[in-house]
Write a protein that holds these residues in place. Structure first.
Motif, PDB file in Angstrom:
ATOM      1  N   ILE A  65       0.480  -3.107  12.732  1.00  0.00           N
ATOM      2  CA  ILE A  65      -0.995  -2.460  13.065  1.00  0.00           C
ATOM      3  C   ILE A  65      -1.389  -2.053  11.552  1.00  0.00           C
ATOM      4  CG2 ILE A  65       0.164  -1.143  14.987  1.00  0.00           C
ATOM      5  CD1 ILE A  65       1.442   1.140  13.534  1.00  0.00           C
ATOM      6  N   LEU A  66      -2.670  -1.715  11.745  1.00  0.00           N
ATOM      7  CA  LEU A  66      -2.992  -1.139  10.349  1.00  0.00           C
ATOM      8  C   LEU A  66      -3.505   0.142  10.986  1.00  0.00           C
ATOM      9  CD1 LEU A  66      -4.282  -1.585   7.927  1.00  0.00           C
ATOM     10  CD2 LEU A  66      -6.100  -2.592   8.802  1.00  0.00           C
ATOM     11  N   PRO A  67      -3.255   1.503  11.028  1.00  0.00           N
ATOM     12  CA  PRO A  67      -3.657   2.619  11.160  1.00  0.00           C
ATOM     13  C   PRO A  67      -5.165   2.888   9.478  1.00  0.00           C
ATOM     14  CG  PRO A  67      -1.743   2.967   9.957  1.00  0.00           C
ATOM     15  CD  PRO A  67      -2.004   1.318   9.809  1.00  0.00           C
ATOM     16  N   THR A  79      -1.273  -1.316  -1.996  1.00  0.00           N
ATOM     17  CA  THR A  79      -0.123  -2.034  -1.443  1.00  0.00           C
ATOM     18  C   THR A  79       0.215  -1.430   0.626  1.00  0.00           C
ATOM     19  OG1 THR A  79       1.201  -1.474  -2.845  1.00  0.00           O
ATOM     20  CG2 THR A  79      -0.103  -3.951  -3.430  1.00  0.00           C
ATOM     21  N   VAL A  80       1.098  -0.406  -0.534  1.00  0.00           N
ATOM     22  CA  VAL A  80       1.405   0.794   0.694  1.00  0.00           C
ATOM     23  C   VAL A  80       1.294   0.528   2.019  1.00  0.00           C
ATOM     24  CG1 VAL A  80       2.172   2.170   1.455  1.00  0.00           C
ATOM     25  CG2 VAL A  80       3.144   2.208  -1.021  1.00  0.00           C
ATOM     26  N   VAL A  81      -0.333  -0.110   2.569  1.00  0.00           N
ATOM     27  CA  VAL A  81      -1.547   0.101   3.376  1.00  0.00           C
ATOM     28  C   VAL A  81      -0.467  -1.194   3.513  1.00  0.00           C
ATOM     29  CG1 VAL A  81      -3.112  -1.571   2.521  1.00  0.00           C
ATOM     30  CG2 VAL A  81      -3.862   0.035   4.613  1.00  0.00           C
ATOM     31  N   LEU A  82       0.513  -2.272   3.374  1.00  0.00           N
ATOM     32  CA  LEU A  82       0.388  -3.193   3.994  1.00  0.00           C
ATOM     33  C   LEU A  82       1.708  -3.426   4.658  1.00  0.00           C
ATOM     34  CD1 LEU A  82      -0.392  -5.885   0.976  1.00  0.00           C
ATOM     35  CD2 LEU A  82      -1.467  -5.537   3.016  1.00  0.00           C
ATOM     36  N   HIS A  83       2.657  -2.433   4.520  1.00  0.00           N
ATOM     37  CA  HIS A  83       3.451  -1.841   5.342  1.00  0.00           C
ATOM     38  C   HIS A  83       3.952  -1.982   6.629  1.00  0.00           C
ATOM     39  CE1 HIS A  83       6.615  -0.279   1.533  1.00  0.00           C
ATOM     40  NE2 HIS A  83       5.210  -0.970   1.090  1.00  0.00           N
ATOM     41  N   PRO A  84       2.709  -1.413   7.339  1.00  0.00           N
ATOM     42  CA  PRO A  84       3.028  -1.290   8.617  1.00  0.00           C
ATOM     43  C   PRO A  84       2.150  -2.681   9.821  1.00  0.00           C
ATOM     44  CG  PRO A  84       0.865   0.041   7.961  1.00  0.00           C
ATOM     45  CD  PRO A  84       1.883  -0.441   6.507  1.00  0.00           C
ATOM     46  N   LEU A  85       1.604  -3.798   8.371  1.00  0.00           N
ATOM     47  CA  LEU A  85       1.337  -4.312   8.974  1.00  0.00           C
ATOM     48  C   LEU A  85       2.255  -6.096   8.997  1.00  0.00           C
ATOM     49  CD1 LEU A  85      -2.120  -4.892   7.841  1.00  0.00           C
ATOM     50  CD2 LEU A  85      -2.158  -5.206  10.365  1.00  0.00           C
ATOM     51  N   ALA A  86       3.017  -5.440   7.812  1.00  0.00           N
ATOM     52  CA  ALA A  86       3.813  -7.091   7.704  1.00  0.00           C
ATOM     53  C   ALA A  86       5.305  -6.912   7.896  1.00  0.00           C
ATOM     54  CB  ALA A  86       3.971  -6.637   5.702  1.00  0.00           C
TER      55      ALA A  86
END
Length: 292
Positions: free
Chosen positions: A132-134, A120-127
């Motif tokens: 963005i999605l690295p 779920t950490v991958v959602l942080h920059p999108l939310a």
């Protein structure tokens, strides 16, 4: 970074929009959040309409919907993509989250608390404001399409010390709480979704209300509107009401024979068999009748 402009997608014709009966201002909240490119968090019990609501709003907004059922083994690669080997060598395949980011679709992560925290950490920059999605595997840093929207949901009843959203995740979302609809709304939903007679729908909703009252004492979870719709459809096709309620309510709600018997006692109180009707035998095929 992608230099993308927003071209509003046409909403679907009314006949093609997934049916959903609002219970409050949830459609307005969703629409306003979408207009400001804000992510949405939906909390509510199983079968209360969360998934149908998201489908309805995707249809209303004219956006494609990618749905992911979260689970313990869900990895970051399952969401963003991975390298695969094909006949022409190695190639990259986007995951559902990446496709939604590129296309300007809605990505709906159902039961987000079932996913691992490192996923779920991958959602942080999108939310947050970055949107963005690295993609570490490809070296890309995707800027979300203006129409991209992130929606997640979970059932608060499943929360425990080991499963729950971190505050740093929760506070990135606009949140809404869902519950089962009131009796009149649930009756309307039941008639619309199953085609059952309104009088029978009313009795089913009353039955469900009684079972939900039992909930915290005897049932692990209260019966959902979804289960009621299954029951109504079985009854509409000619199945005996007691047999339909056994298959669609008693059996799904519990494995405990005593609890099942208690459920069927409530069922018979609302759909009492006439003296000449054969009682439903759990170990033999259920009787059927041509009409209700």
């Amino acid at each position: 970074m992608n230099n993308l402009t927003s071209i509003p997608a046409p909403a679907k014709p009314a006949a093609d929009v997934a049916y959903y009966r609002p219970n409050g201002n949830e459609t307005d909240v969703f629409a306003h959040a979408a207009s400001h490119r804000l992510p949405i968090l939906i909390k509510g019990p199983t079968g209360c309409g969360k998934t149908r609501f998201v489908q309805h709003m995707a249809d209303q907004l004219g956006r494609k919907l990618y749905t992911v059922a979260c689970h313990d083994d869900l990895t970051t690669a399952d969401l963003v993509g991975r390298h695969l080997i094909g006949s022409n060598g190695t190639y990259w395949q986007d995951g559902p989250l990446t496709r939604a980011v590129r296309e300007g679709a809605i990505c709906y992560l159902d039961e987000i608390i079932e996913a691992r925290k490192d996923t779920t950490v991958v959602l942080h920059p999108l939310a947050d404001d970055r949107r963005i999605l690295p993609l570490d595997a490809t070296g890309e840093c995707l800027e979300a399409h203006p129409d991209f929207m992130l929606v997640v949901s979970y059932n608060p009843g499943y929360r425990n010390l080991l499963k729950g959203l971190k505050p740093s995740t929760r506070q990135r979302f606009v949140a809404m709480s869902f519950d089962y609809p009131d009796a009149s709304a649930e009756t309307e939903i039941l008639v619309s979704e199953s085609g059952i007679d309104p009088a029978i729908a009313t009795r089913l909703v009353q039955l469900c209300g009684a079972l939900r009252h039992m909930g915290s004492h005897d049932l692990e979870e209260a019966p959902s509107t979804r289960l009621l719709i299954h029951t109504a459809r079985m009854m509409l096709s000619g199945m005996d009401p007691i047999a339909a309620c056994t298959a669609c309510l008693a059996e799904p709600l519990s494995d405990d024979p005593t609890t099942q018997a208690a459920i069927l006692d409530v069922v018979r109180a609302h759909f009492a068999a006439t003296p000449h009707e054969e009682k439903y035998n759990h170990n033999s095929p259920a009787p059927s009748r041509a009409s209700l």
